[in-house]
Design a protein around this motif. Structure first.
Motif, PDB file in Angstrom:
ATOM      1  N   TYR A  69     -11.025  -0.484   8.594  1.00  0.00           N
ATOM      2  CA  TYR A  69      -9.992  -0.005   7.665  1.00  0.00           C
ATOM      3  C   TYR A  69      -9.012   0.922   8.381  1.00  0.00           C
ATOM      4  N   TRP A  70      -9.539   1.892   9.118  1.00  0.00           N
ATOM      5  CA  TRP A  70      -8.670   2.867   9.780  1.00  0.00           C
ATOM      6  C   TRP A  70      -7.894   2.245  10.929  1.00  0.00           C
ATOM      7  N   ALA A  71      -8.458   1.235  11.592  1.00  0.00           N
ATOM      8  CA  ALA A  71      -7.709   0.511  12.623  1.00  0.00           C
ATOM      9  C   ALA A  71      -6.534  -0.218  11.983  1.00  0.00           C
ATOM     10  N   GLY A  72      -6.769  -0.818  10.808  1.00  0.00           N
ATOM     11  CA  GLY A  72      -5.680  -1.477  10.089  1.00  0.00           C
ATOM     12  C   GLY A  72      -4.620  -0.487   9.661  1.00  0.00           C
ATOM     13  N   LYS A  73      -5.053   0.669   9.211  1.00  0.00           N
ATOM     14  CA  LYS A  73      -4.104   1.700   8.759  1.00  0.00           C
ATOM     15  C   LYS A  73      -3.269   2.221   9.938  1.00  0.00           C
ATOM     16  N   THR A 125      -6.811  -5.741   6.563  1.00  0.00           N
ATOM     17  CA  THR A 125      -5.746  -5.948   5.579  1.00  0.00           C
ATOM     18  C   THR A 125      -5.642  -4.765   4.629  1.00  0.00           C
ATOM     19  N   ALA A 126      -6.794  -4.289   4.167  1.00  0.00           N
ATOM     20  CA  ALA A 126      -6.788  -3.152   3.239  1.00  0.00           C
ATOM     21  C   ALA A 126      -6.157  -1.930   3.887  1.00  0.00           C
ATOM     22  N   SER A 128      -4.040  -1.864   6.525  1.00  0.00           N
ATOM     23  CA  SER A 128      -2.630  -2.057   6.894  1.00  0.00           C
ATOM     24  C   SER A 128      -1.707  -2.122   5.692  1.00  0.00           C
ATOM     25  N   THR A 129      -2.208  -2.540   4.533  1.00  0.00           N
ATOM     26  CA  THR A 129      -1.349  -2.618   3.350  1.00  0.00           C
ATOM     27  C   THR A 129      -1.369  -1.342   2.514  1.00  0.00           C
ATOM     28  N   GLY A 130      -2.118  -0.336   2.969  1.00  0.00           N
ATOM     29  CA  GLY A 130      -2.153   0.934   2.251  1.00  0.00           C
ATOM     30  C   GLY A 130      -3.053   0.933   1.024  1.00  0.00           C
ATOM     31  N   TYR A 131      -4.019   0.017   0.990  1.00  0.00           N
ATOM     32  CA  TYR A 131      -4.961  -0.003  -0.134  1.00  0.00           C
ATOM     33  C   TYR A 131      -5.726   1.321  -0.139  1.00  0.00           C
ATOM     34  N   GLY A 132      -5.971   1.860  -1.309  1.00  0.00           N
ATOM     35  CA  GLY A 132      -6.586   3.183  -1.440  1.00  0.00           C
ATOM     36  C   GLY A 132      -7.937   3.305  -0.757  1.00  0.00           C
ATOM     37  N   TRP A 133      -8.087   4.343   0.074  1.00  0.00           N
ATOM     38  CA  TRP A 133      -9.321   4.548   0.824  1.00  0.00           C
ATOM     39  C   TRP A 133     -10.513   4.757  -0.100  1.00  0.00           C
ATOM     40  N   CYS A 134     -10.356   5.521  -1.176  1.00  0.00           N
ATOM     41  CA  CYS A 134     -11.487   5.777  -2.082  1.00  0.00           C
ATOM     42  C   CYS A 134     -11.973   4.489  -2.741  1.00  0.00           C
ATOM     43  N   LYS A 135     -11.046   3.662  -3.200  1.00  0.00           N
ATOM     44  CA  LYS A 135     -11.438   2.388  -3.809  1.00  0.00           C
ATOM     45  C   LYS A 135     -12.092   1.480  -2.773  1.00  0.00           C
ATOM     46  N   PHE A 136     -11.513   1.416  -1.585  1.00  0.00           N
ATOM     47  CA  PHE A 136     -12.071   0.600  -0.514  1.00  0.00           C
ATOM     48  C   PHE A 136     -13.490   1.054  -0.179  1.00  0.00           C
TER      49      PHE A 136
END
Length: 197
Positions: A69-73, A125-126, A128-136
């Motif tokens: 997730y953080w690599a995508g972000k 994808t989550a 890089s697209t800015g999907y919420g970290w808490c939900k993820f």
């Protein structure tokens, strides 16, 4: 390689299990599911304890998900920004972000255990697209717990008969994945039909 890893389970059990699930969540082709089944067999034989095995398997997966997730972000956002310069791609990306916002929880949850080969790509994808970290993270933790419970529990129930446990779990998960695919396709067709009327 699988036989070599399986031979290391009695000696390095928890650390090996955590490292394998961690690396498998980064799209490295390691036999994490077979290792969890084997560890469950060692639990049934009394050589390992159930809760530490479950915790190691789940923790490794959760840590791998977080790194993805953080690599995508960190790195994916720049690529997405470049792609958005093209108006056609910008529309497609807007749609992808909207779908992730609407169905992201289910996508993250199901790709931890049912559609696990897609998991590392959903992580990127989550992020890089800015999907919420808490939900993820919430969906990821629950999904990894299900994954660890299914495979460690399967190894425990089959008392180390990895071949039988793998065959049975593969069949059951195949049926579940097929059923989920039919339901999703049916839903999409229903929506498409209603929008077309």
């Amino acid at each position: 390689m699988t036989d070599w890893l399986l031979a290391l389970v009695p000696q390095y059990g928890l650390w090996l299990l955590a490292a394998t699930t961690f690396l498998s969540c980064l799209a490295l082709p390691l036999p994490a599911s077979i290792l969890m089944l084997t560890a469950g067999g060692f639990v049934a034989a009394g050589d390992l304890a159930l809760m530490p095995v479950f915790a190691a398997a789940a923790a490794g997966g959760i840590a791998g998900d977080q790194l993805g997730y953080w690599a995508g972000k960190r790195f994916g956002a720049r690529m997405i920004a470049r792609l958005r310069h093209d108006p056609a791609r910008d529309k497609v990306l807007d749609r992808a972000v909207a779908i992730m916002d609407q169905r992201g929880l289910m996508a993250v949850f199901l790709t931890r255990w049912l559609f696990s080969p897609l998991g590392p790509w959903v992580n990127l994808t989550a992020g890089s697209t800015g999907y919420g970290w808490c939900k993820f993270t919430g969906a990821g933790v629950v999904g990894e717990a299900v994954w660890a419970a299914i495979y460690v529990g399967g190894g425990y129930v089959f008392a180390g008969n990895v071949a039988a446990a793998s065959t049975m779990l593969g069949s059951v998960l195949g049926v579940v994945a097929g059923g989920a695919g039919v339901v999703i396709l049916g839903y999409w067709l229903f929506i498409a039909t209603r929008q077309g009327l």
